[in-house]
Write a protein that holds these residues in place. Structure first.
Motif, PDB file in Angstrom:
ATOM      1  N   ALA A 222      -2.855 -43.987  38.827  1.00 61.48           N
ATOM      2  CA  ALA A 222      -4.241 -44.442  38.710  1.00 61.48           C
ATOM      3  C   ALA A 222      -4.568 -45.667  39.550  1.00 61.48           C
ATOM      4  O   ALA A 222      -5.743 -46.027  39.701  1.00 61.48           O
ATOM      5  CB  ALA A 222      -4.553 -44.733  37.254  1.00 61.48           C
ATOM      6  N   VAL A 223      -3.564 -46.329  40.118  1.00 61.62           N
ATOM      7  CA  VAL A 223      -3.829 -47.476  40.993  1.00 61.62           C
ATOM      8  C   VAL A 223      -4.624 -47.042  42.215  1.00 61.62           C
ATOM      9  O   VAL A 223      -5.471 -47.763  42.728  1.00 61.62           O
ATOM     10  CB  VAL A 223      -2.508 -48.171  41.405  1.00 61.62           C
ATOM     11  CG1 VAL A 223      -2.765 -49.278  42.421  1.00 61.62           C
ATOM     12  CG2 VAL A 223      -1.826 -48.746  40.172  1.00 61.62           C
ATOM     13  N   GLY A 224      -4.342 -45.833  42.695  1.00 56.23           N
ATOM     14  CA  GLY A 224      -5.137 -45.237  43.764  1.00 56.23           C
ATOM     15  C   GLY A 224      -4.912 -45.797  45.147  1.00 56.23           C
ATOM     16  O   GLY A 224      -5.858 -45.908  45.935  1.00 56.23           O
ATOM     17  N   CYS A 225      -3.670 -46.131  45.509  1.00 56.94           N
ATOM     18  CA  CYS A 225      -3.390 -46.696  46.831  1.00 56.94           C
ATOM     19  C   CYS A 225      -3.750 -45.743  47.978  1.00 56.94           C
ATOM     20  O   CYS A 225      -4.019 -46.179  49.088  1.00 56.94           O
ATOM     21  CB  CYS A 225      -1.918 -47.078  46.938  1.00 56.94           C
ATOM     22  SG  CYS A 225      -1.409 -48.372  45.791  1.00 56.94           S
ATOM     23  N   GLY A 226      -3.729 -44.444  47.705  1.00 56.41           N
ATOM     24  CA  GLY A 226      -4.080 -43.474  48.743  1.00 56.41           C
ATOM     25  C   GLY A 226      -5.570 -43.341  48.961  1.00 56.41           C
ATOM     26  O   GLY A 226      -6.014 -42.568  49.805  1.00 56.41           O
ATOM     27  N   GLU A 227      -6.372 -44.111  48.210  1.00 53.80           N
ATOM     28  CA  GLU A 227      -7.833 -44.139  48.311  1.00 53.80           C
ATOM     29  C   GLU A 227      -8.482 -42.768  48.129  1.00 53.80           C
ATOM     30  O   GLU A 227      -9.359 -42.374  48.907  1.00 53.80           O
ATOM     31  CB  GLU A 227      -8.262 -44.768  49.640  1.00 53.80           C
ATOM     32  CG  GLU A 227      -7.778 -46.201  49.806  1.00 53.80           C
ATOM     33  CD  GLU A 227      -8.271 -46.845  51.094  1.00 53.80           C
ATOM     34  OE1 GLU A 227      -8.810 -46.116  51.959  1.00 53.80           O
ATOM     35  OE2 GLU A 227      -8.123 -48.063  51.222  1.00 53.80           O
ATOM     36  N   PRO A 228      -8.103 -42.024  47.096  1.00 55.76           N
ATOM     37  CA  PRO A 228      -8.703 -40.707  46.883  1.00 55.76           C
ATOM     38  C   PRO A 228     -10.184 -40.771  46.536  1.00 55.76           C
ATOM     39  O   PRO A 228     -10.933 -39.838  46.815  1.00 55.76           O
ATOM     40  CB  PRO A 228      -7.886 -40.144  45.708  1.00 55.76           C
ATOM     41  CG  PRO A 228      -7.422 -41.343  44.961  1.00 55.76           C
ATOM     42  CD  PRO A 228      -7.139 -42.365  46.028  1.00 55.76           C
ATOM     43  N   MET A 229     -10.623 -41.867  45.922  1.00 52.97           N
ATOM     44  CA  MET A 229     -12.022 -41.975  45.507  1.00 52.97           C
ATOM     45  C   MET A 229     -12.972 -42.191  46.681  1.00 52.97           C
ATOM     46  O   MET A 229     -14.174 -42.044  46.542  1.00 52.97           O
ATOM     47  CB  MET A 229     -12.178 -43.132  44.515  1.00 52.97           C
ATOM     48  CG  MET A 229     -11.318 -43.021  43.277  1.00 52.97           C
ATOM     49  SD  MET A 229     -11.771 -41.613  42.262  1.00 52.97           S
ATOM     50  CE  MET A 229     -13.343 -42.171  41.617  1.00 52.97           C
ATOM     51  N   LEU A 230     -12.430 -42.535  47.846  1.00 54.09           N
ATOM     52  CA  LEU A 230     -13.256 -42.786  49.019  1.00 54.09           C
ATOM     53  C   LEU A 230     -13.133 -41.679  50.056  1.00 54.09           C
ATOM     54  O   LEU A 230     -13.637 -41.813  51.168  1.00 54.09           O
ATOM     55  CB  LEU A 230     -12.875 -44.137  49.654  1.00 54.09           C
ATOM     56  CG  LEU A 230     -13.104 -45.369  48.780  1.00 54.09           C
ATOM     57  CD1 LEU A 230     -12.604 -46.614  49.495  1.00 54.09           C
ATOM     58  CD2 LEU A 230     -14.572 -45.516  48.416  1.00 54.09           C
ATOM     59  N   SER A 231     -12.487 -40.590  49.682  1.00 50.92           N
ATOM     60  CA  SER A 231     -12.257 -39.487  50.613  1.00 50.92           C
ATOM     61  C   SER A 231     -13.134 -38.296  50.282  1.00 50.92           C
ATOM     62  O   SER A 231     -13.692 -38.186  49.192  1.00 50.92           O
ATOM     63  CB  SER A 231     -10.777 -39.082  50.561  1.00 50.92           C
ATOM     64  OG  SER A 231      -9.946 -40.161  50.944  1.00 50.92           O
ATOM     65  N   ASP A 232     -13.239 -37.380  51.228  1.00 51.63           N
ATOM     66  CA  ASP A 232     -14.010 -36.156  50.997  1.00 51.63           C
ATOM     67  C   ASP A 232     -13.452 -35.403  49.790  1.00 51.63           C
ATOM     68  O   ASP A 232     -14.188 -34.952  48.924  1.00 51.63           O
ATOM     69  CB  ASP A 232     -13.955 -35.259  52.233  1.00 51.63           C
ATOM     70  CG  ASP A 232     -14.651 -35.879  53.425  1.00 51.63           C
ATOM     71  OD1 ASP A 232     -15.789 -36.359  53.269  1.00 51.63           O
ATOM     72  OD2 ASP A 232     -14.050 -35.903  54.507  1.00 51.63           O
ATOM     73  N   ILE A 233     -12.140 -35.257  49.776  1.00 57.18           N
ATOM     74  CA  ILE A 233     -11.447 -34.641  48.652  1.00 57.18           C
ATOM     75  C   ILE A 233     -10.318 -35.574  48.243  1.00 57.18           C
ATOM     76  O   ILE A 233      -9.526 -36.000  49.072  1.00 57.18           O
ATOM     77  CB  ILE A 233     -10.871 -33.258  49.036  1.00 57.18           C
ATOM     78  CG1 ILE A 233     -12.007 -32.287  49.354  1.00 57.18           C
ATOM     79  CG2 ILE A 233      -9.991 -32.702  47.913  1.00 57.18           C
ATOM     80  CD1 ILE A 233     -11.539 -30.932  49.844  1.00 57.18           C
ATOM     81  N   GLY A 234     -10.271 -35.917  46.970  1.00 56.05           N
ATOM     82  CA  GLY A 234      -9.250 -36.847  46.499  1.00 56.05           C
ATOM     83  C   GLY A 234      -8.513 -36.304  45.292  1.00 56.05           C
ATOM     84  O   GLY A 234      -9.113 -35.681  44.407  1.00 56.05           O
TER      85      GLY A 234
END
Length: 204
Positions: A121-133
């Motif tokens: 849930a830390v989200g280092c891969g930035e899924p929330m800012l991508s087209d598909i996360g």
């Protein structure tokens, strides 16, 4: 003397514990660079390298042998942007990230599509800012769509599906991308596509 035609390919070290390149990989890349030439590092965790167009297959084979992953440049699904898998391969779901990348990276789409994966849930891969996360939640996965990282109208992605198994995740993402490839308009970004189609209809 006729100038040799070149083409651009995208490369990276594949999905692993962080975005890294080893000495063998750097040597292989340097063979195709002039002394004063520079490498372009993209926001997709890729390097763009120009290689002789008539030796594309040969170069890709050479790069692959040293562990480099190669992808087309242009309007394709980019290789999966990932976190650094800080707690180990199984705990952070690296096998799922590798399989998802294998299934979707390089597929043609109306406009470049960025997919991202994070192992917690830390989200280092930035899924929330991508087209598909994709965000791993224990042994299940949540799927977000429509994130936009740039511009005045930047916004985080919307939760589309949650508590998916790995197979359900693969199926959903592949269906979404197939729909975008088939019904997306010319030069229509995935962000605009999700607004036009509507979230409930992305996987129907």
């Amino acid at each position: 003397m006729e100038k040799q035609e070149k083409m651009k390919i995208a490369i990276n070290g594949g999905i692993g514990f962080g975005a890294k390149l080893n000495a063998k990989q750097l040597v292989a890349i340097s063979k195709y660079m002039e002394e004063d030439e520079e490498l372009e590092l993209t926001t997709f965790q890729q390097l763009y390298v120009e290689v002789p167009a008539d030796k594309e297959k040969e170069v890709i084979e050479e790069f692959t042998k040293v562990g480099l992953a190669c992808y087309p440049v242009g309007n394709f699904v980019k290789s999966l942007r990932t976190c650094n898998f800080c707690k180990g391969e199984e705990a952070e779901g690296m096998p799922v990230a590798k399989e998802l990348n294998r299934r979707i990276a390089g597929k043609p789409v109306p406009v470049t599509l960025k997919a991202a994966y994070t192992g917690c849930a830390v989200g280092c891969g930035e899924p929330m800012l991508s087209d598909i996360g994709v965000m791993k939640n224990r042994d299940r996965f949540n799927l977000y769509v429509g994130g936009k990282a740039k511009g005045k109208d930047a916004e985080v992605g919307s939760l589309l599906l949650e508590n998916l198994s790995s197979e359900e995740l693969y199926e959903a993402v592949e269906k979404i991308i197939a729909g975008y490839a088939e019904t997306g308009k010319k030069r229509e970004t995935f962000y605009k596509y999700t607004k036009r189609v509507g979230l409930p209809y992305l996987i129907k």
